[in-house]
Structures are given as C-alpha cells and as structure tokens.
Scaffold this motif. Sequence first.
Motif, mmCIF file in Angstrom:
data_model
loop_
_atom_site.group_PDB
_atom_site.id
_atom_site.type_symbol
_atom_site.label_atom_id
_atom_site.label_comp_id
_atom_site.label_asym_id
_atom_site.label_seq_id
_atom_site.Cartn_x
_atom_site.Cartn_y
_atom_site.Cartn_z
ATOM 1 N N LEU A 194 -8.685 -6.103 24.346
ATOM 2 C CA LEU A 194 -7.584 -5.488 25.080
ATOM 3 C C LEU A 194 -7.859 -5.441 26.582
ATOM 4 N N THR A 195 -9.117 -5.374 26.971
ATOM 5 C CA THR A 195 -9.459 -5.357 28.394
ATOM 6 C C THR A 195 -9.777 -6.752 28.924
ATOM 7 N N ARG A 196 -9.495 -7.775 28.106
ATOM 8 C CA ARG A 196 -9.615 -9.183 28.499
ATOM 9 C C ARG A 196 -11.038 -9.585 28.856
ATOM 10 N N ARG A 197 -11.992 -8.980 28.176
ATOM 11 C CA ARG A 197 -13.384 -9.408 28.301
ATOM 12 C C ARG A 197 -13.640 -10.419 27.193
ATOM 13 N N TRP A 198 -13.077 -11.599 27.383
ATOM 14 C CA TRP A 198 -13.036 -12.587 26.305
ATOM 15 C C TRP A 198 -14.431 -13.017 25.865
ATOM 16 N N ARG A 199 -15.297 -13.289 26.819
ATOM 17 C CA ARG A 199 -16.630 -13.766 26.442
ATOM 18 C C ARG A 199 -17.432 -12.690 25.736
ATOM 19 N N ALA A 200 -17.349 -11.451 26.241
ATOM 20 C CA ALA A 200 -18.060 -10.352 25.587
ATOM 21 C C ALA A 200 -17.504 -10.108 24.189
ATOM 22 N N ALA A 201 -16.178 -10.227 24.030
ATOM 23 C CA ALA A 201 -15.569 -10.049 22.706
ATOM 24 C C ALA A 201 -16.050 -11.128 21.742
ATOM 25 N N ALA A 202 -16.116 -12.374 22.222
ATOM 26 C CA ALA A 202 -16.588 -13.463 21.371
ATOM 27 C C ALA A 202 -18.059 -13.259 20.993
ATOM 28 N N THR A 203 -18.862 -12.813 21.964
ATOM 29 C CA THR A 203 -20.275 -12.564 21.685
ATOM 30 C C THR A 203 -20.444 -11.441 20.674
ATOM 31 N N ALA A 204 -19.669 -10.362 20.849
ATOM 32 C CA ALA A 204 -19.754 -9.234 19.925
ATOM 33 C C ALA A 204 -19.333 -9.648 18.510
ATOM 34 N N THR A 205 -18.253 -10.423 18.417
ATOM 35 C CA THR A 205 -17.781 -10.869 17.106
ATOM 36 C C THR A 205 -18.815 -11.771 16.435
ATOM 37 N N ALA A 206 -19.350 -12.720 17.200
ATOM 38 C CA ALA A 206 -20.348 -13.625 16.639
ATOM 39 C C ALA A 206 -21.606 -12.867 16.214
ATOM 40 N N THR A 207 -22.010 -11.876 17.016
ATOM 41 C CA THR A 207 -23.196 -11.089 16.669
ATOM 42 C C THR A 207 -22.964 -10.286 15.397
ATOM 43 N N ALA A 208 -21.792 -9.637 15.305
ATOM 44 C CA ALA A 208 -21.488 -8.839 14.110
ATOM 45 C C ALA A 208 -21.446 -9.715 12.863
ATOM 46 N N LEU A 209 -20.800 -10.882 12.970
ATOM 47 C CA LEU A 209 -20.723 -11.781 11.819
ATOM 48 C C LEU A 209 -22.095 -12.348 11.473
ATOM 49 N N GLY A 210 -22.878 -12.690 12.502
ATOM 50 C CA GLY A 210 -24.213 -13.219 12.246
ATOM 51 C C GLY A 210 -25.113 -12.188 11.585
ATOM 52 N N ALA A 211 -25.047 -10.931 12.062
ATOM 53 C CA ALA A 211 -25.870 -9.881 11.458
ATOM 54 C C ALA A 211 -25.433 -9.605 10.021
ATOM 55 N N THR A 212 -24.127 -9.599 9.785
ATOM 56 C CA THR A 212 -23.634 -9.407 8.418
ATOM 57 C C THR A 212 -24.060 -10.566 7.528
ATOM 58 N N GLY A 213 -24.010 -11.785 8.082
ATOM 59 C CA GLY A 213 -24.485 -12.942 7.337
ATOM 60 C C GLY A 213 -25.960 -12.852 7.019
ATOM 61 N N ALA A 214 -26.741 -12.291 7.956
ATOM 62 C CA ALA A 214 -28.164 -12.100 7.688
ATOM 63 C C ALA A 214 -28.368 -11.155 6.508
ATOM 64 N N GLY A 215 -27.502 -10.130 6.413
ATOM 65 C CA GLY A 215 -27.573 -9.240 5.260
ATOM 66 C C GLY A 215 -27.313 -9.974 3.962
ATOM 67 N N PHE A 216 -26.360 -10.924 3.972
ATOM 68 C CA PHE A 216 -26.082 -11.726 2.775
ATOM 69 C C PHE A 216 -27.266 -12.617 2.425
ATOM 70 N N LEU A 217 -27.928 -13.187 3.451
ATOM 71 C CA LEU A 217 -29.068 -14.052 3.182
ATOM 72 C C LEU A 217 -30.229 -13.277 2.574
ATOM 73 N N VAL A 218 -30.470 -12.078 3.094
ATOM 74 C CA VAL A 218 -31.593 -11.275 2.600
ATOM 75 C C VAL A 218 -31.284 -10.699 1.227
ATOM 76 N N ALA A 219 -30.058 -10.224 1.048
ATOM 77 C CA ALA A 219 -29.704 -9.551 -0.216
ATOM 78 C C ALA A 219 -28.286 -9.923 -0.606
ATOM 79 N N PRO A 220 -28.082 -11.104 -1.178
ATOM 80 C CA PRO A 220 -26.714 -11.548 -1.485
ATOM 81 C C PRO A 220 -25.998 -10.658 -2.495
ATOM 82 N N GLU A 221 -26.673 -10.252 -3.552
ATOM 83 C CA GLU A 221 -26.001 -9.441 -4.571
ATOM 84 C C GLU A 221 -25.682 -8.042 -4.052
ATOM 85 N N VAL A 222 -26.616 -7.462 -3.294
ATOM 86 C CA VAL A 222 -26.381 -6.150 -2.694
ATOM 87 C C VAL A 222 -25.211 -6.216 -1.716
ATOM 88 N N SER A 223 -25.162 -7.282 -0.921
ATOM 89 C CA SER A 223 -24.067 -7.440 0.032
ATOM 90 C C SER A 223 -22.733 -7.608 -0.673
#
Length: 435
Positions: A194-223
Amino acid sequence: MLTRGTTTARIAVLAACVLATALILAVIPGHRGWFDAGVYYGAVHHWADTGRLYDYVRPGTGYGFTYPPFAAVCMLPMRLLGWHPAIAVGVALSAAATALLLHWTVDPIARRRGWCRWYAFGLAACLCGLANPVRDTFGFGQVNLLLVALVFADRELAYRQFNSRHWQFLAGVGTGLAAAIKLTPALFIVHLLLTRRWRAAATATATALGATGAGFLVAPEVSRRFWTATLWDTDRVGGFANMSNQSLQGLIARLGPQLPGRALWVAAALAVLALWVHRLRRAAAARDSLAAYSLTGIACCLVSPITWVHHLVWMLPALVVLADAALSRTRRRNGWLALCWLLQLLLSSGMVWLWRPDGRDLGTLLGGSAYALITLGLLLALPIRPGPDEPEEPGQPAEPAVPATAAVPATATAAEPAAPARSPQPFGKHPAPVG
C-alpha cells in the motif's frame, strides 16, 4: 554544555526511576512463570523425540504449540539448553529487542529536541518495562518483542539506519521472517504494497514463502497438518471471551453470546481494515513512517481473532508517536500530556482482569475491554505529522511535497508548527495459550 551538576542530577533521577521500576516489577502480581516458554521448550523436545509437534500438550494444561512449523525450527536450539539457560537466553533476546526498538523510536526524538539521549532512553525504558504487554511478554517468555524488532529493523534499513542504498536490498527480510514465525505480522507485507515499497514487499513475500518452504523441507508431515488442520482449530488457542483477549473478536464475544459473533467480527474487522488503509495512506503521503508502521501494528492487534495482552507490544511505537505529538502542541499541551500519562497508567494497571468475561454491565464493557478500546482509539486518532526524514526507495520517483494542511490529522491544531524536513541521519493473563 552540560555541567557536572546536571549530569549528576540526571544520573540520580534515572537511578531512582530504575530502582522504583525494579521494586514495582518485583512486587506486582501477575508473574507468569515463563508459561509459554515452557510450551515452546516442551514442544521442541517432544518434536525431536517423536516427530509429532502439534500433539504436545503441556502437562497439567490444555495448551500446546500453535505457531507454524518454521517457528519450531527457529526454536530447536532450545533442545541443546537446560531449562534455566533457555530462559536466560530468551530474556536476553527480548531485552535486546526492546533496547533496539526504543533506540529506533525514542532516540530520533531526543536528537531532534536536543535532549540528553541516554537520559531519554533510560526514562523511556522504565516506562516501557512497566507496561502490562511488556511485562507479560517477559513473564510468559513470549516472542512478541522479537517480532516487533524484526519488522522495525526493516523500517530502519529502508528509511533511516543506512544512508548507503547497498544495504536496502535487505529491507523486507525481517518482515518476511516475522510473518513466517507468526501469521499476524503478514499485514506488514500489505503495508509495504500500500505504501508502494515494491522491492521490500517482494523481498518480504519471498522471505516468508522461503521460510515456510524450509518448514516443509524439515518437517513435511508436520507442515501439512498445520496448514490443513491445526491452523483452523480455534479451540487450541483458548476462548474468545477470555479477558486477556483484547481484539475486536474478544470485545464482541464479551458483549453477549446471543450476538452473531463471527459475522459481526468479520464486519468489524473489514471496517477497521478500511480505516487502517485510509490512515496508512495519509501517513505515507506525509512520509511519517513511524506513524505508518504504528498504525499497522495497531491494526494487527485489532483484526487478529486472538490478541492476548502480551501481543499489545505492537502498540508501543504508537505511544511514542502520541507522546512526541503531545510535546509538540502549543495549545492544550497539558491536556495532551495528561492523556499520555493516563494511557501509560491504564496499560500498566492490568485492569482488564478486574472483571469477569460473563459480565454484561457497562463496567465490564469499558474496563474488561479497555486495552482493545485504547487500541481502537489510537487507530482513529494517532497524530500524523508532515515532513519527516525518509528517502525515496531506490528506483522510485520522488513525489511532490505534501502540503502541511493536507497531512495534519483532524486532531491537530492550526497553531501547531509543522516539523521541519530533515535529511537522514545515521545510527548514532492468567496462563493463556501460546499465541
């Protein structure tokens, strides 16, 4: 130039404040025995031993682990520590996060006003330590202050801390990590959009998805279990009407069981989000990033179905904004300062537990939901001031200056002077479920 007598007097006053704060914290009721840290500690041990994370329930209670699997991955080092060392590390991390947050929010005000910076920091730390949300975060062994510090670290990277734009590519990482550890801070990703910080928004989204993906890699059934079942099981996090729940949902639940709670909460949450978007856009137009981030933290607390008292540490930056605005006013300044002290007193009192959730009188509505009402009031009336010190995001065209009359909130007075533009300066509950 400070005289030796002035410095000595400040040291004496600050020492007295620290002593008084320590005595109050020692004798005040409501020590939580690191209850939530015990849930974290037991859950990661149970997970490591059995491979099942969300089956764990702390003995003698009905409470278990409620965070995403990535949060448990971050907490796995607790398995290498004994109970008391784990508590010591947790307290030290929360203390460091609090110190950083105070430095990022209070120190710029002290510099701008020409105050003694260490003295202002020390007094602010005492007031912060007395606040009920801060006390509960330390008492429960919670992670809230760490999440606030992660999000505000992004603000420092983007706006103030580093003049060199070589570091700004990291802006968004803290927000993404906070959103992956706990879902509520994900609203800050919407804030960035909403504040047009496009690069920061993309970085935050990629980080959140990457960290969540790391949770799936470590513990797929738990995730898989968390995202398909545990996340939607509201019984795991406790009753909405609990006096410790200071969200809109909690306020509505205490109004009466005959109300259409879920439908009313959805309508109220949408109204709050619409108000938040409006006020956030005004703060962004005025380039008042501290007010903007404060408004988003407040909105997180209001729209979340469960906002325990310790979650309200997201309000701390808003209180700094309000105090700074009160000190800047030339009309009715004493009244505004009295309001700040009143809010400090209410948020330090623990008054919400003086009522029972089944009460239907006006006292229960106002007193039992006092923190929720304060949060809503701050969202409505938090001052927004024009002309702060934020550079444009790299690659984003400069916007024309916003006239002061367009950015001053309705609560501002005509006699209040606009803050001059500055260039960026470098770094100078009774036991409740984990949530």
